[in-house]
Design a protein around this motif. Sequence first.
Motif, PDB file in Angstrom:
ATOM      1  N   ARG A   1       0.838  -1.202   0.000  1.00  0.00           N
ATOM      2  CA  ARG A   1       0.000   0.000   0.000  1.00  0.00           C
ATOM      3  C   ARG A   1       0.875   1.255   0.000  1.00  0.00           C
ATOM      4  O   ARG A   1       0.582   2.239  -0.693  1.00  0.00           O
ATOM      5  CB  ARG A   1      -0.891  -0.002   1.253  1.00  0.00           C
ATOM      6  CG  ARG A   1      -2.025  -1.003   1.201  1.00  0.00           C
ATOM      7  CD  ARG A   1      -2.664  -1.169   2.572  1.00  0.00           C
ATOM      8  NE  ARG A   1      -3.902  -1.935   2.501  1.00  0.00           N
ATOM      9  CZ  ARG A   1      -4.528  -2.439   3.568  1.00  0.00           C
ATOM     10  NH1 ARG A   1      -4.034  -2.248   4.784  1.00  0.00           N
ATOM     11  NH2 ARG A   1      -5.648  -3.112   3.421  1.00  0.00           N
TER      12      ARG A   1
ATOM     13  N   GLY B   1      -8.643  -1.681   9.646  1.00  0.00           N
ATOM     14  CA  GLY B   1     -10.056  -1.631   9.285  1.00  0.00           C
ATOM     15  C   GLY B   1     -10.952  -0.990  10.332  1.00  0.00           C
ATOM     16  O   GLY B   1     -12.153  -0.924  10.152  1.00  0.00           O
TER      17      GLY B   1
ATOM     18  N   HIS C   1       0.752  -4.120  12.713  1.00  0.00           N
ATOM     19  CA  HIS C   1      -0.238  -4.033  11.624  1.00  0.00           C
ATOM     20  C   HIS C   1      -1.500  -3.421  12.225  1.00  0.00           C
ATOM     21  O   HIS C   1      -2.464  -4.099  12.577  1.00  0.00           O
ATOM     22  CB  HIS C   1      -0.533  -5.415  11.045  1.00  0.00           C
ATOM     23  CG  HIS C   1      -1.624  -5.387  10.020  1.00  0.00           C
ATOM     24  ND1 HIS C   1      -1.470  -4.809   8.783  1.00  0.00           N
ATOM     25  CD2 HIS C   1      -2.903  -5.848  10.047  1.00  0.00           C
ATOM     26  CE1 HIS C   1      -2.600  -4.918   8.098  1.00  0.00           C
ATOM     27  NE2 HIS C   1      -3.483  -5.547   8.854  1.00  0.00           N
TER      28      HIS C   1
HETATM   29  O1  LIG Z   1      -8.753  -4.515   9.860  1.00  0.00           O
HETATM   30  C1  LIG Z   1      -8.884  -5.497   9.119  1.00  0.00           C
HETATM   31  O2  LIG Z   1      -9.425  -6.571   9.425  1.00  0.00           O
HETATM   32  C2  LIG Z   1      -8.345  -5.409   7.728  1.00  0.00           C
HETATM   33  C3  LIG Z   1      -6.882  -5.237   7.704  1.00  0.00           C
HETATM   34  O3  LIG Z   1      -6.146  -5.703   8.546  1.00  0.00           O
HETATM   35  C4  LIG Z   1      -6.332  -4.477   6.598  1.00  0.00           C
HETATM   36  O4  LIG Z   1      -7.057  -4.160   5.650  1.00  0.00           O
HETATM   37  O5  LIG Z   1      -5.138  -4.155   6.649  1.00  0.00           O
END
Ligand SMILES: O=C([O-])CC(=O)C(=O)O
Length: 466
Positions: A280, A464, A305
């Motif tokens: 990204r 998300g 993450h």
């Molecule tokens: O939040 C979520 O489940 C999706 C996620 O990790 C992302 O799109 O990076």
Amino acid sequence: MEISSARAPAGSRLLATPLGAHAACRRSGQLLRPRRHTVRCSVDATRQAQGIPSAVAAEAEAAEARKRAFGVFCTTYDLKADEKTKSWKKMVNIAVSGAAGMISNHLLFQSYRFILSSHFSLANLEKKKLLSTIHFDTNFQIAAGEVFGLDQPIALRLLGSERSFQALEGVAMELEDSLYPLLREVSIGIDPYEVFEDADWALLIGAKPRGPGMERAALLDINGQIFAEQGKALNAVASKNVKVIVVGNPCNTNALICIKNAPNIPAKNFHALTRLDENRAKCQLALKAGVFYDRVSNMTIWGNHSTTQVPDFLNAKIDGRPVKEVIKDTKWLEEEFTLTVQKRGGVLIEKWGRSSAASTAVSIVDAMKSLVTPTPEGDWFSSGVYTTGNPYGIAEDIVFSMPCRSKGDGDYELATDVEIDDFLWERIKKTEAELLAEKKCVAHLTGDGIAFCDLVNEDTMLPGEM
Ligand SMILES: O=C([O-])CC(=O)C(=O)O
Ligand SMILES: NC(=O)C1=CN([C@@H]2O[C@H](COP(=O)(O)OP(=O)(O)OC[C@H]3O[C@@H](n4cnc5c(N)ncnc54)[C@H](OP(=O)(O)O)[C@@H]3O)[C@@H](O)[C@H]2O)C=CC1
């Protein structure tokens, strides 16, 4: 010698595959389900083609496999008659959890990336002739040779649950119907101790999504239990050198839980997927600089993450030059770029109504490829890895995304030729603090005593959940 296996490579002769035999196979698979919750074809054609075990033992095993196989994966064929590839590599066993979910569905069946990258790689592949004889519509990324090469047979071990078992059968049926030339075995099951047996790779995708009103601590606990159990199962039955990529969120802390529950597997073998974030970030930089995204390199995602992740524009390069030399708009880099990458997952959910699945699947393949192919000179890739003796001064004993390089042997080293300035360090400390707080919430699952969770929702969010 006639042997039984999952699938003949393209062009090989199928022997003795009457329709009635298929039906019998599937019936016997279904009968086995209540007892083992596993339907598999367990014959390794490569070993047998090399004469191990003996012909008699092979025949007995083949007969047994025919009883246990899922559908077409118990057909009988003569591998030696295959004229396309004379030297097959040893089977690679890939276990996938959450195999009936959205990401897995893309991972198992996606096509376009394989087709594109095959075209790119055609020029310098001596297997060009072979490639052109394998139809490009046989397109499972992993089974089609995207990751491991075109002489690499693959076994898929798909993990679901009681609630998804029927869907898993559907997945296996679609795999049958896809005629993937390198897919030799497929088994489905709900017991990680069976499904992870001898796994060389474990792609841990299945996890409970956070529902409305659910506290972050509750999510950490529910998913943590899943990853503690799967860590134990990997420890007990997987290959001792299994490579594990944790995708299910919160993936860094889930990976840490797995590590702690799998003491016999090197901690270095565990990865939390931050490759999607790297991809990204590359995309956003390319867009701003007006270049194609393959010009962007050395893209590090630091940390979790989550929305505290740090996309590093200080060390990233465009066309081999520091990003800041190419994009002079520092305010954009510090604010818009950083926020866009951090919250990309959430924006995508707003548009799609569900979290990113296709691009996540692509990034899982990228992450695997990065470990089995040498990193291009001077470049690196991002992965959430266990911090022990890291050269950056990041807290030890967490899973933190950092810049890695691989020789292509499945292992990696941390890149040391990185610069860290005050801006970067301040943000690294924030994402580190978040991971340390998450770790405290799961102490009961990592063997670190009693859990204490003082997270508030705004503190720590998945991409998300913005
Ligand atoms: O939040 C979520 O489940 C999706 C996620 O990790 C992302 O799109 O990076
Ligand atoms: N790291 C990353 O970059 C990204 C990570 N993700 C994460 O990946 C995970 C999977 O996403 P996706 O495939 O879209 O999700 P889906 O909801 O489509 O599938 C998730 C699977 O998880 C399994 N699961 C395991 N335990 C539970 C449980 N307790 N409750 C409900 N389901 C459970 C379910 O399978 P079964 O019934 O067989 O158990 C289900 O099929 C999520 O955690 C998501 O947040 C998503 C995008 C990017």
